[in-house]
Design a protein around this motif. Structure first.
Motif, PDB file in Angstrom:
ATOM      1  N   ILE A  21      -5.501 -13.700  13.243  1.00 30.89           N
ATOM      2  CA  ILE A  21      -6.840 -14.195  12.956  1.00 30.89           C
ATOM      3  C   ILE A  21      -7.396 -14.910  14.176  1.00 30.89           C
ATOM      4  CG2 ILE A  21      -6.617 -14.412  10.455  1.00 30.89           C
ATOM      5  CD1 ILE A  21      -5.747 -17.295  10.860  1.00 30.89           C
ATOM      6  N   GLY A  22      -8.708 -15.075  14.185  1.00 28.10           N
ATOM      7  CA  GLY A  22      -9.353 -15.837  15.240  1.00 28.10           C
ATOM      8  C   GLY A  22      -9.556 -17.280  14.806  1.00 28.10           C
ATOM      9  N   ARG A  23      -9.975 -18.111  15.732  1.00 24.47           N
ATOM     10  CA  ARG A  23     -10.192 -19.531  15.445  1.00 24.47           C
ATOM     11  C   ARG A  23     -11.194 -19.756  14.310  1.00 24.47           C
ATOM     12  NH1 ARG A  23      -8.737 -23.435  19.370  1.00 24.47           N
ATOM     13  NH2 ARG A  23      -7.912 -22.605  21.320  1.00 24.47           N
ATOM     14  N   ARG A  24     -12.189 -18.877  14.200  1.00 25.35           N
ATOM     15  CA  ARG A  24     -13.270 -19.099  13.242  1.00 25.35           C
ATOM     16  C   ARG A  24     -13.005 -18.491  11.862  1.00 25.35           C
ATOM     17  NH1 ARG A  24     -18.764 -18.138  16.912  1.00 25.35           N
ATOM     18  NH2 ARG A  24     -18.300 -19.739  18.496  1.00 25.35           N
ATOM     19  N   ALA A  25     -11.853 -17.865  11.670  1.00 17.17           N
ATOM     20  CA  ALA A  25     -11.539 -17.290  10.353  1.00 17.17           C
ATOM     21  C   ALA A  25     -11.615 -18.386   9.297  1.00 17.17           C
ATOM     22  CB  ALA A  25     -10.145 -16.669  10.376  1.00 17.17           C
ATOM     23  N   GLU A  80      -9.066 -22.828  13.055  1.00 19.54           N
ATOM     24  CA  GLU A  80      -8.939 -23.810  14.126  1.00 19.54           C
ATOM     25  C   GLU A  80      -8.607 -25.188  13.581  1.00 19.54           C
ATOM     26  OE1 GLU A  80     -11.108 -24.868  18.303  1.00 19.54           O
ATOM     27  OE2 GLU A  80     -12.387 -24.193  16.656  1.00 19.54           O
ATOM     28  N   GLU A  81      -9.165 -25.536  12.434  1.00 19.08           N
ATOM     29  CA  GLU A  81      -8.913 -26.836  11.820  1.00 19.08           C
ATOM     30  C   GLU A  81      -7.555 -26.877  11.111  1.00 19.08           C
ATOM     31  OE1 GLU A  81     -13.530 -27.946  10.650  1.00 19.08           O
ATOM     32  OE2 GLU A  81     -12.331 -26.680   9.326  1.00 19.08           O
ATOM     33  N   LEU A  82      -7.106 -25.727  10.642  1.00 18.26           N
ATOM     34  CA  LEU A  82      -5.869 -25.649   9.862  1.00 18.26           C
ATOM     35  C   LEU A  82      -4.617 -25.452  10.713  1.00 18.26           C
ATOM     36  CD1 LEU A  82      -7.220 -23.282   7.085  1.00 18.26           C
ATOM     37  CD2 LEU A  82      -6.192 -25.514   6.630  1.00 18.26           C
ATOM     38  N   MET A  83      -4.756 -24.787  11.844  1.00 18.46           N
ATOM     39  CA  MET A  83      -3.584 -24.296  12.571  1.00 18.46           C
ATOM     40  C   MET A  83      -2.737 -25.402  13.189  1.00 18.46           C
ATOM     41  SD  MET A  83      -5.302 -22.712  16.026  1.00 18.46           S
ATOM     42  CE  MET A  83      -6.014 -23.754  17.321  1.00 18.46           C
ATOM     43  N   THR A  84      -1.475 -25.056  13.362  1.00 12.85           N
ATOM     44  CA  THR A  84      -0.557 -25.878  14.142  1.00 12.85           C
ATOM     45  C   THR A  84      -0.622 -25.373  15.573  1.00 12.85           C
ATOM     46  OG1 THR A  84       0.918 -26.220  12.263  1.00 12.85           O
ATOM     47  CG2 THR A  84       1.850 -26.543  14.454  1.00 12.85           C
TER      48      THR A  84
END
Length: 220
Positions: free
Chosen positions: A19-23, A90-94
């Motif tokens: 996925i991309g950052r904006r998914a 982007e907000e969720l990822m580690t």
């Protein structure tokens, strides 16, 4: 002495979802469901891995659904609470993502997974671009090796090295990955060494040694 150990490229999955950052949140959940995976690498540009979103990251939204933000427990878990309000990858990822290279040995990959308590690792090239994913299940594939293949490696890499020119030779039997060494050897101090080396061979489940010292000659 040993042949080359299996490496990540031998077992990894090459066709993977990312996925991309904006998914957005729902898109991530749907993709995990479609691909039956517990985590997704987040990529940018030409496929460079910048993070990973896992089921654990998504579950904070459900965990904190009825929570009181003023509760002291929630305040101590500020970063978890922040993820509960996240809506994009982007907000969720580690980040940075924990990754491995294709030439990482399976033993090294297993240690990384165990220490980090993760189920999957993105596989990247030297520039950080996604090449595949390796999972816990992939690492267990070595235990699917044919018994005779394992036996032949034990004979070649261990028996011929530690117990050369013995007659009769040390016998090697393998059943369901369990290796049995049987026979007589000149130096019994090598028996624990043999067991350790056999256990290090990929695909070996256990080792049983039925090795004894030289037969005593009858007294005259």
């Amino acid at each position: 002495m040993h042949g080359s150990p299996h490496i990540v490229t031998d077992v990894m999955t090459r066709t993977v979802a990312s996925i991309g950052r904006r998914a957005d949140f729902k898109e991530i959940v749907q993709l995990m469901e479609e691909w039956n995976v517990s985590a997704l690498p987040v990529v940018e540009g030409e496929g460079r891995v910048v993070g990973v979103v896992s089921e654990a990251d998504l579950l904070y939204k459900e965990e904190f659904r009825d929570a009181d933000p003023a509760d002291s427990t929630q305040l101590r878990r500020f970063s978890d609470l922040a993820k509960a309000g996240a809506v994009t990858a982007e907000e969720l990822m580690t980040s940075p993502a924990l990754t491995v290279h294709a030439n990482t040995t399976l033993a090294q990959a297993a240690r990384i997974m165990a220490r980090a308590k993760v189920k999957r690792l993105p596989v990247v090239d030297d520039t950080g671009r996604l090449e595949g994913v390796v999972s816990r299940g992939d690492l267990l594939k070595v235990f699917l090796r044919d018994d005779e293949e394992v036996a032949e490696e034990v004979r070649r890499e261990v028996v011929s090295y530690l117990f050369p020119a013995l007659f009769p030779p040390v016998r090697v039997r393998v059943k369901d990955g369990v290796v049995t060494l049987a026979g007589r050897v000149r130096d019994t101090s090598l028996v624990p060494v043999a067991a350790r080396l056999v256990r290090a061979i990929e695909g070996v489940v256990d080792v049983r040694c039925e090795l004894a010292g030289p037969a005593r000659r009858p007294e005259q």
